[in-house]
Design a protein around this motif. Structure first.
Motif, short mmCIF file in Angstrom:
data_model
loop_
_atom_site.label_atom_id
_atom_site.label_comp_id
_atom_site.label_asym_id
_atom_site.label_seq_id
_atom_site.Cartn_x
_atom_site.Cartn_y
_atom_site.Cartn_z
N GLY A 68 1.21 -1.45 0.84
CA GLY A 68 0.52 0.50 -0.60
C GLY A 68 0.89 1.36 -0.02
O GLY A 68 0.46 2.24 -0.33
N VAL A 104 -11.40 -0.13 7.01
CA VAL A 104 -12.57 0.24 5.86
C VAL A 104 -13.83 -0.74 6.58
O VAL A 104 -13.85 -2.15 7.10
CB VAL A 104 -11.88 -0.42 4.83
CG1 VAL A 104 -13.54 -0.19 4.05
CG2 VAL A 104 -11.53 0.40 4.53
N VAL A 116 11.25 -15.06 12.20
CA VAL A 116 10.01 -15.31 12.88
C VAL A 116 11.55 -16.25 14.61
O VAL A 116 11.63 -15.01 15.24
CB VAL A 116 9.15 -16.28 13.39
CG1 VAL A 116 8.34 -15.39 15.49
CG2 VAL A 116 8.19 -15.05 12.96
C1 LIG Z 1 6.72 -11.30 12.03
C2 LIG Z 1 6.96 -11.85 10.06
C3 LIG Z 1 7.94 -11.69 9.21
C4 LIG Z 1 8.35 -11.71 8.56
N1 LIG Z 1 9.55 -11.30 7.14
C5 LIG Z 1 9.34 -11.58 6.37
C6 LIG Z 1 10.61 -11.49 5.33
O1 LIG Z 1 11.82 -11.78 6.28
N2 LIG Z 1 10.63 -11.36 4.60
C7 LIG Z 1 10.08 -11.13 3.58
O2 LIG Z 1 10.13 -11.10 2.37
N3 LIG Z 1 8.77 -11.39 4.15
C8 LIG Z 1 8.27 -11.45 5.60
N4 LIG Z 1 7.33 -11.18 6.62
C9 LIG Z 1 5.91 -11.00 5.21
C10 LIG Z 1 5.43 -9.97 4.78
O3 LIG Z 1 5.20 -9.01 5.99
C11 LIG Z 1 4.30 -9.34 3.67
O4 LIG Z 1 5.15 -10.07 2.39
C12 LIG Z 1 4.22 -8.45 3.46
O5 LIG Z 1 4.89 -7.63 4.92
C13 LIG Z 1 2.98 -8.25 2.92
O6 LIG Z 1 2.50 -7.13 2.55
P1 LIG Z 1 1.48 -5.54 2.62
O7 LIG Z 1 1.21 -4.76 2.46
O8 LIG Z 1 0.57 -6.42 1.12
O9 LIG Z 1 0.21 -6.49 3.21
P2 LIG Z 1 0.34 -6.04 4.85
O10 LIG Z 1 2.20 -5.97 5.52
O11 LIG Z 1 0.11 -7.20 5.82
O12 LIG Z 1 -0.13 -5.17 4.78
C14 LIG Z 1 -1.78 -4.87 5.62
C15 LIG Z 1 -1.87 -3.72 5.97
O13 LIG Z 1 -3.53 -3.71 5.80
C16 LIG Z 1 -3.79 -3.26 6.71
N5 LIG Z 1 -5.40 -3.90 6.22
C17 LIG Z 1 -6.27 -5.17 6.05
N6 LIG Z 1 -7.80 -4.51 5.69
C18 LIG Z 1 -8.05 -3.32 5.76
C19 LIG Z 1 -9.25 -2.66 6.03
N7 LIG Z 1 -10.86 -3.56 6.19
N8 LIG Z 1 -9.46 -1.14 6.52
C20 LIG Z 1 -8.17 -0.44 7.34
N9 LIG Z 1 -7.09 -1.39 7.10
C21 LIG Z 1 -6.61 -2.60 6.61
C22 LIG Z 1 -3.67 -4.22 7.89
O14 LIG Z 1 -3.70 -3.62 8.75
C23 LIG Z 1 -1.87 -3.60 7.70
O15 LIG Z 1 -1.51 -2.94 8.05
C24 LIG Z 1 6.70 -11.05 6.85
C25 LIG Z 1 5.59 -11.85 9.08
C26 LIG Z 1 5.62 -11.60 9.03
C27 LIG Z 1 3.89 -11.45 9.65
#
Ligand SMILES: Cc1cc2nc3c(=O)[nH]c(=O)nc-3n(C[C@H](O)[C@H](O)[C@H](O)COP(=O)(O)OP(=O)(O)OC[C@H]3O[C@@H](n4cnc5c(N)ncnc54)[C@H](O)[C@@H]3O)c2cc1C
Length: 442
Positions: free
Chosen positions: A16, A74, A153
């Protein structure tokens, strides 16, 4: 008071943030809404030591013209061109010309005897609690489940002083042999893996191994592990356990975006089946932070400036998808994991519905009507993903099963009329059929 945006992005994780920053460079009015108090999503949440990439994107966001709504969730899509959002005190409508969904993913838990005992947690969940201040130094932790998140983790907790007793990956070692060839072509991932292994030096790693039971009186005291038919017990303070991430599809489904194989279907521009609605990051397939950033850029530029702006990025994405597919097939869930739960093991922990009670039903809908499974506060976000795997039931998140509001809301938020005139509105238009390859299939 309503806000109007040319482009509205939901979710301030890596996807995002990249989408909003990229779209705002065109001079359009861009909004970014997220339910957390600060941007960053799962991986860059506050409390995380920010790496160079995170610092770069968070700084770009700070200096951009993006209008941020942090702490807003949302909850509804009353009509095309309008999203309804709620904070702790208020509810309002946001109007958009184009929408980018970047709602991320959550962990999948598979029920086993003792999984509801305090201190049995999701791997990402325990990690997040430690980032939020939970003291972990000196605690004995077992990490189990599947996928690269386990290593990430374990490494983080070890660096915070935890004693990692065991890391148990459910996939057998032989499945990682073909994957190693892909890893060698991804030097950044290889270095990250080496970094994780360095942090967890001295830890026992098991493959084809998983927790089968957790025990403890008031909180977790021990976990039984199983590998190749052999069982043994280890003493521990925490079990961090997760079986892949599952995408947050509720909003996409509510809007009417087509869901295929458990993910939002898009074309190469990340345009969904609903005209003007794009999707980036984990909801299109679980691919990690680098792919989430890349998809955010594609969706942001495509929404703001059209297809010509993203040609190079699209071919880059195709290359990255090959790595993601290879990892996904290496860590496909072992069918034996369907046998972990006993008759009395709770599957829906909100409504106390056991595996034995669910087994008698033929579908998610049937089980929901007869047992209240999925009707508690989490609205099937936990048990829906578990029953998909356990019983092969249709996703709890298919469009026909989604009703607004998608989260529990304040009573006052329910009184707002859906025909709010402040947003121009539009009929629900359907885009050309998406032609791109979904990021992964299950
Ligand atoms: C502990 C941990 C360690 C990780 N380590 C790694 C790593 O080392 N390397 C790697 O490649 N990946 C890692 N990952 C995976 C990585 O976090 C994800 O691939 C990445 O964050 C995906 O990004 P994103 O923007 O798609 O989703 P997200 O980071 O999940 O962001 C989505 C956001 O949308 C918000 N949201 C959802 N629905 C709504 C709604 N209806 N209204 C308002 N807000 C909303 C959520 O609260 C969140 O803030 C890890 C994940 C975790 C949990």
């Amino acid at each position: 008071m309503n806000e109007h945006f040319d482009i509205l992005v939901v979710g301030a994780g890596p996807a995002g943030i990249a989408a909003a920053v990229s779209a705002s460079a065109s001079g359009k009015r861009v909004g970014l809404v997220d339910d957390n108090p600060a941007p960053g999503g799962q991986i860059w949440r506050s409390g995380t030591p920010a790496g160079a990439e995170a610092r770069k994107w968070l700084a770009r966001l700070d200096t951009s013209s993006v209008f941020r709504l942090q702490g807003w969730r949302v909850i509804d899509h009353p009509k095309h061109g309008t999203l309804r959002v709620e904070s702790d005190q208020d509810c309002r409508d946001l109007c958009y010309e184009k929408l980018i969904l970047a709602t991320g993913a959550r962990e999948r838990f598979l029920p086993f005897p003792g999984w509801t005992i305090p201190n049995v947690m999701g791997a990402g969940g325990l990690d997040a609690m430690v980032r939020g201040g939970l003291p972990i130094a000196g605690k004995r932790v077992v990490v189990g489940g599947t996928g690269p998140l386990l290593l990430a983790v374990a490494a983080h907790l070890a660096r915070r002083g935890a004693k990692i007793v065991a890391v148990c990956e459910q996939a057998p070692l032989r499945r990682f042999v073909p994957f190693a060839a892909y890893l060698l072509r991804e030097p950044a991932k290889l270095l990250q893996g080496i970094d994780y292994l360095t942090a967890t030096r001295g830890t026992r790693f098991y493959t084809g191994c998983w927790p089968i039971a957790a025990r403890g009186k008031e909180k977790l005291e021990s976990v039984s592990l199983q590998q190749s038919g052999k069982n043994w017990k280890v003493r521990c303070d925490y079990l961090a356990c997760g079986y892949h991430l599952v995408p947050n599809l509720e909003l996409a489904a509510l809007i009417g975006c087509r869901i295929e194989d458990g993910f939002v279907a898009t074309d190469d521009m990340l345009q969904t089946s609903v005209a003007g609605v794009f999707c980036a990051g984990e909801p299109t397939g679980i691919g990690g932070v680098e792919l989430a950033l890349l998809e955010g850029k594609i969706a942001g530029l495509a929404a703001a400036a059209g297809p010509a702006a993203v040609e190079k990025l699209v071919s880059h994405r195709r290359r990255r998808l090959r790595f993601v597919h290879a990892l996904r097939s290496a860590t496909a869930l072992d069918p034996q994991l369907r046998k972990l739960a006993t008759e009395t093991t709770l599957v829906c922990r909100c409504e106390d519905v056991s595996y034995g009670a669910l087994r008698k039903h033929v579908s998610w809908r049937d089980a929901k009507l007869q047992t209240r499974c999925g009707m508690g506060p989490c609205q099937g976000r936990i048990c829906g993903a578990a029953t998909e795997f356990l019983f092969g039931w249709d996703s709890a998140l298919v469009e026909s099963n989604i009703r607004p509001p998608i989260f529990p809301v304040m009573v006052s938020s329910l009184g707002i009329p859906d025909d709010n005139q402040a947003c121009p509105g539009d009929k629900n238009t359907v885009a050309d059929t998406p032609t791109g390859t979904p990021k992964e299939t299950r």
